[in-house]
Design a protein around this motif. Structure first.
Motif, PDB file in Angstrom:
ATOM      1  N   THR A   1       0.827  -1.215   0.000  1.00  0.00           N
ATOM      2  CA  THR A   1       0.000   0.000   0.000  1.00  0.00           C
ATOM      3  C   THR A   1       0.855   1.257   0.000  1.00  0.00           C
ATOM      4  OG1 THR A   1      -1.756  -1.180   1.194  1.00  0.00           O
ATOM      5  CG2 THR A   1      -1.820   1.227   1.219  1.00  0.00           C
ATOM      6  N   LEU A   2       1.853   1.312   0.884  1.00  0.00           N
ATOM      7  CA  LEU A   2       2.700   2.500   0.984  1.00  0.00           C
ATOM      8  C   LEU A   2       3.531   2.705  -0.278  1.00  0.00           C
ATOM      9  CD1 LEU A   2       3.940   2.182   4.683  1.00  0.00           C
ATOM     10  CD2 LEU A   2       2.319   3.848   3.774  1.00  0.00           C
ATOM     11  N   THR A   3       4.043   1.616  -0.845  1.00  0.00           N
ATOM     12  CA  THR A   3       4.871   1.730  -2.050  1.00  0.00           C
ATOM     13  C   THR A   3       4.069   2.294  -3.214  1.00  0.00           C
ATOM     14  OG1 THR A   3       6.257  -0.137  -1.356  1.00  0.00           O
ATOM     15  CG2 THR A   3       6.328   0.477  -3.671  1.00  0.00           C
ATOM     16  N   MET A   4       2.893   1.740  -3.467  1.00  0.00           N
ATOM     17  CA  MET A   4       2.093   2.204  -4.592  1.00  0.00           C
ATOM     18  C   MET A   4       1.516   3.591  -4.340  1.00  0.00           C
ATOM     19  SD  MET A   4       2.705  -0.163  -6.596  1.00  0.00           S
ATOM     20  CE  MET A   4       1.775   0.581  -7.947  1.00  0.00           C
ATOM     21  N   THR A   5       1.213   3.912  -3.084  1.00  0.00           N
ATOM     22  CA  THR A   5       0.758   5.266  -2.767  1.00  0.00           C
ATOM     23  C   THR A   5       1.847   6.277  -3.063  1.00  0.00           C
ATOM     24  OG1 THR A   5      -0.723   4.435  -1.031  1.00  0.00           O
ATOM     25  CG2 THR A   5      -0.128   6.769  -0.948  1.00  0.00           C
ATOM     26  N   MET A   6       3.076   5.966  -2.663  1.00  0.00           N
ATOM     27  CA  MET A   6       4.203   6.862  -2.911  1.00  0.00           C
ATOM     28  C   MET A   6       4.433   7.026  -4.410  1.00  0.00           C
ATOM     29  SD  MET A   6       6.456   8.776  -1.551  1.00  0.00           S
ATOM     30  CE  MET A   6       7.740   9.741  -2.337  1.00  0.00           C
ATOM     31  N   LYS A   7       4.428   5.929  -5.134  1.00  0.00           N
ATOM     32  CA  LYS A   7       4.680   6.003  -6.577  1.00  0.00           C
ATOM     33  C   LYS A   7       3.593   6.815  -7.291  1.00  0.00           C
ATOM     34  CE  LYS A   7       4.612   3.405 -10.837  1.00  0.00           C
ATOM     35  NZ  LYS A   7       4.277   2.150 -11.528  1.00  0.00           N
ATOM     36  N   ASN A   8       2.334   6.499  -7.038  1.00  0.00           N
ATOM     37  CA  ASN A   8       1.244   7.159  -7.759  1.00  0.00           C
ATOM     38  C   ASN A   8       1.182   8.651  -7.458  1.00  0.00           C
ATOM     39  OD1 ASN A   8       0.504   4.686  -8.856  1.00  0.00           O
ATOM     40  ND2 ASN A   8      -0.964   4.240  -7.219  1.00  0.00           N
ATOM     41  N   ASN A   9       1.398   9.033  -6.218  1.00  0.00           N
ATOM     42  CA  ASN A   9       1.363  10.453  -5.881  1.00  0.00           C
ATOM     43  C   ASN A   9       2.551  11.201  -6.458  1.00  0.00           C
ATOM     44  OD1 ASN A   9      -0.912  11.265  -3.785  1.00  0.00           O
ATOM     45  ND2 ASN A   9      -0.277   9.180  -3.290  1.00  0.00           N
ATOM     46  N   LEU A  10       3.715  10.567  -6.481  1.00  0.00           N
ATOM     47  CA  LEU A  10       4.879  11.221  -7.071  1.00  0.00           C
ATOM     48  C   LEU A  10       4.689  11.398  -8.576  1.00  0.00           C
ATOM     49  CD1 LEU A  10       7.658  12.414  -6.717  1.00  0.00           C
ATOM     50  CD2 LEU A  10       8.628  10.111  -6.906  1.00  0.00           C
ATOM     51  N   MET A  11       4.140  10.397  -9.238  1.00  0.00           N
ATOM     52  CA  MET A  11       3.881  10.531 -10.672  1.00  0.00           C
ATOM     53  C   MET A  11       2.852  11.620 -10.952  1.00  0.00           C
ATOM     54  SD  MET A  11       3.845   6.589 -12.044  1.00  0.00           S
ATOM     55  CE  MET A  11       3.364   7.184 -13.655  1.00  0.00           C
ATOM     56  N   GLU A  12       1.854  11.728 -10.097  1.00  0.00           N
ATOM     57  CA  GLU A  12       0.847  12.779 -10.274  1.00  0.00           C
ATOM     58  C   GLU A  12       1.468  14.163 -10.127  1.00  0.00           C
ATOM     59  OE1 GLU A  12      -3.388  14.241  -8.260  1.00  0.00           O
ATOM     60  OE2 GLU A  12      -2.448  12.341  -7.651  1.00  0.00           O
ATOM     61  N   ASN A  13       2.360  14.312  -9.161  1.00  0.00           N
ATOM     62  CA  ASN A  13       3.018  15.607  -8.970  1.00  0.00           C
ATOM     63  C   ASN A  13       4.011  15.909 -10.085  1.00  0.00           C
ATOM     64  OD1 ASN A  13       2.284  16.941  -6.228  1.00  0.00           O
ATOM     65  ND2 ASN A  13       2.529  14.785  -5.703  1.00  0.00           N
ATOM     66  N   LEU A  14       4.658  14.873 -10.609  1.00  0.00           N
ATOM     67  CA  LEU A  14       5.602  15.103 -11.709  1.00  0.00           C
ATOM     68  C   LEU A  14       4.903  15.614 -12.964  1.00  0.00           C
ATOM     69  CD1 LEU A  14       8.009  12.037 -11.366  1.00  0.00           C
ATOM     70  CD2 LEU A  14       8.475  14.421 -10.791  1.00  0.00           C
ATOM     71  N   SER A  15       3.637  15.275 -13.118  1.00  0.00           N
ATOM     72  CA  SER A  15       2.884  15.741 -14.284  1.00  0.00           C
ATOM     73  C   SER A  15       2.180  17.073 -14.041  1.00  0.00           C
ATOM     74  CB  SER A  15       1.846  14.683 -14.682  1.00  0.00           C
ATOM     75  OG  SER A  15       0.908  14.478 -13.641  1.00  0.00           O
ATOM     76  N   SER A  16       2.372  17.658 -12.883  1.00  0.00           N
ATOM     77  CA  SER A  16       1.721  18.929 -12.559  1.00  0.00           C
ATOM     78  C   SER A  16       2.395  20.087 -13.273  1.00  0.00           C
ATOM     79  CB  SER A  16       1.732  19.157 -11.047  1.00  0.00           C
ATOM     80  OG  SER A  16       1.061  18.121 -10.371  1.00  0.00           O
ATOM     81  N   ASP A  17       1.661  21.193 -13.367  1.00  0.00           N
ATOM     82  CA  ASP A  17       2.173  22.367 -14.083  1.00  0.00           C
ATOM     83  C   ASP A  17       3.365  22.983 -13.372  1.00  0.00           C
ATOM     84  OD1 ASP A  17       0.227  22.058 -16.001  1.00  0.00           O
ATOM     85  OD2 ASP A  17      -1.192  23.435 -15.027  1.00  0.00           O
TER      86      ASP A  17
ATOM     87  N   ILE B   1       5.753  21.645 -11.735  1.00  0.00           N
ATOM     88  CA  ILE B   1       6.992  20.912 -11.989  1.00  0.00           C
ATOM     89  C   ILE B   1       7.483  21.199 -13.403  1.00  0.00           C
ATOM     90  CG2 ILE B   1       8.021  18.614 -12.206  1.00  0.00           C
ATOM     91  CD1 ILE B   1       7.587  19.434  -9.363  1.00  0.00           C
ATOM     92  N   ARG B   2       6.564  21.169 -14.354  1.00  0.00           N
ATOM     93  CA  ARG B   2       6.955  21.480 -15.734  1.00  0.00           C
ATOM     94  C   ARG B   2       7.468  22.903 -15.852  1.00  0.00           C
ATOM     95  NH1 ARG B   2       2.127  18.471 -17.164  1.00  0.00           N
ATOM     96  NH2 ARG B   2       1.010  20.447 -17.452  1.00  0.00           N
ATOM     97  N   THR B   3       6.862  23.829 -15.114  1.00  0.00           N
ATOM     98  CA  THR B   3       7.326  25.222 -15.150  1.00  0.00           C
ATOM     99  C   THR B   3       8.718  25.347 -14.547  1.00  0.00           C
ATOM    100  OG1 THR B   3       5.051  26.004 -14.945  1.00  0.00           O
ATOM    101  CG2 THR B   3       6.805  27.560 -14.403  1.00  0.00           C
ATOM    102  N   ALA B   4       8.964  24.657 -13.440  1.00  0.00           N
ATOM    103  CA  ALA B   4      10.279  24.701 -12.808  1.00  0.00           C
ATOM    104  C   ALA B   4      11.352  24.142 -13.737  1.00  0.00           C
ATOM    105  CB  ALA B   4      10.255  23.927 -11.492  1.00  0.00           C
ATOM    106  N   ILE B   5      11.029  23.051 -14.428  1.00  0.00           N
ATOM    107  CA  ILE B   5      12.006  22.464 -15.349  1.00  0.00           C
ATOM    108  C   ILE B   5      12.214  23.381 -16.552  1.00  0.00           C
ATOM    109  CG2 ILE B   5      12.446  20.501 -16.882  1.00  0.00           C
ATOM    110  CD1 ILE B   5      10.933  18.754 -14.911  1.00  0.00           C
ATOM    111  N   ALA B   6      11.134  24.011 -17.036  1.00  0.00           N
ATOM    112  CA  ALA B   6      11.249  24.917 -18.176  1.00  0.00           C
ATOM    113  C   ALA B   6      12.103  26.139 -17.851  1.00  0.00           C
ATOM    114  CB  ALA B   6       9.857  25.347 -18.632  1.00  0.00           C
TER     115      ALA B   6
END
Length: 341
Positions: free
Chosen positions: A221-237, A239-244
């Motif tokens: 549960t903890l592993t998949m929760t961590m992965k899914n939330n991190l992937m959701e944040n990586l696709s957020s605006d 994060i993309r703005t910071a990288i840009a």
């Protein structure tokens, strides 16, 4: 925020009373109390005092004797009166006396507490210190062979209950291969070992299989929760703005996405206090681990209601305090949270 937590602490008392009075009432209305269990055991053992008469089918004990037994166990009082008496003793940390062993419930719990603390502590630290890095790495390597292979193992482990895995591992690794002991917290020769190293080795040898069963559910549960939330944040605006704007990807993940991904993990943190107390009933039964989980299981089966209520009271307090600690952890991780604002 202080007023919020003060209100939460004030709600602990009525919530605790609601939980315990519900369980207390259930123990009174469930068929087969301590007196019935005693008579059944005496009958099964062929004791003449509880043998069934061939004519009428009634027990040899008179109604007055049964009434005396009910009074001895405190079962002759109304539910709310008996609960008020139990609660008044609980205030001074008197959990009552076991109806099976005739020992103080507090002594029985304290005697088994080190076992539950060991497995609870190991489960807590292994779950968090492995699942969070593993979920982080799976999110970074999403779609890779490692991510797909580990996800298959995690989902298979999550789908299988811990006690089922315990039966399979005992059958394979203990009975057929004889790599690990069949059960127990330590071996019979534990006190005969001369060095601490040998005792720790024996302890860990017995703990390998039970720990796998304890970890398999929360770890997934903890592993998949961590992965899914991190992937959701990586696709957020953001994060993309910071990288840009030129921020390196790794720094964007560690400084921004990672902290926000820890919020759901933090909300589960306080509830992990139950790891340190309860144990898993069926896992401890399968591995014959004399912890609080096995004590609770035997108490339920033997209708040892004072022990059941003692364990329920401790678990209720731990759960209520854990919920408050979860809110504190969320506030520490997410500075945007202003409870009660």
């Amino acid at each position: 925020m202080l007023s919020y937590f003060l209100r939460r602490m004030a709600l602990v008392i009525p919530t605790f009373i609601g939980i315990t009075i519900l369980i207390f009432a259930i123990t009174r209305f469930v068929p087969g109390g301590p007196v019935e269990r005693m008579l059944a055991n005496m009958q099964a053992q062929g004791d003449g005092a509880a043998a069934m008469t061939s004519a009428g089918g009634n027990t040899a004990l008179s109604e007055d004797q049964i009434a005396d037994l009910n009074a001895f166990y405190g079962l002759d009082k109304p539910v709310f009166e008996a609960y008020a008496e139990w609660l008044s003793k609980l205030v001074v940390f008197d959990f009552g006396e076991s109806t099976r062993y005739y020992e103080p419930v507090s002594d029985m719990i304290v005697e088994r507490l080190p076992v539950s603390l060991f497995y609870g502590g190991m489960t807590f630290f292994i779950s968090y210190f492995i699942s969070i890095p593993l979920g982080y790495y799976k999110a970074i390597k999403h779609g890779s062979v490692f991510d797909s292979g580990s996800s298959i193992l995690i989902f298979v482990g999550y789908a299988l209950p811990g006690y089922v895995v315990g039966v399979l591992m005992i059958t394979l690794f203990s009975y057929h291969l004889e790599w690990f002991p069949m059960g127990g917290f330590v071996g019979d020769d534990f006190d005969d070992y001369e060095t601490v190293y040998e005792q720790v080795k024996d302890l860990m040898w017995h703990a390998v299989l039970p720990l796998i069963c304890y970890l398999i559910g929360d770890f997934a549960t903890l592993t998949m929760t961590m992965k899914n939330n991190l992937m959701e944040n990586l696709s957020s605006d953001y994060i993309r703005t910071a990288i840009a704007k030129g921020l390196p990807f790794k720094q964007a993940v560690r400084k921004h996405a990672l902290r926000n991904s820890l919020i759901p993990i933090a909300s589960h943190f306080g509830n992990s206090l139950l790891f340190f107390m309860t144990g898993a009933f069926l896992i401890e039964v399968i591995f014959n681990i004399d912890g609080i989980g096995l004590l609770g299981y035997e108490s339920i089966m033997e209708r040892d209601y004072p022990v059941v209520m003692g364990i329920v009271a401790i678990n209720a307090i731990m759960l209520l305090i854990g919920n408050i600690l979860s809110d504190i952890c969320v506030a520490l991780v997410d500075p945007r949270v202003k409870f009660g604002a």
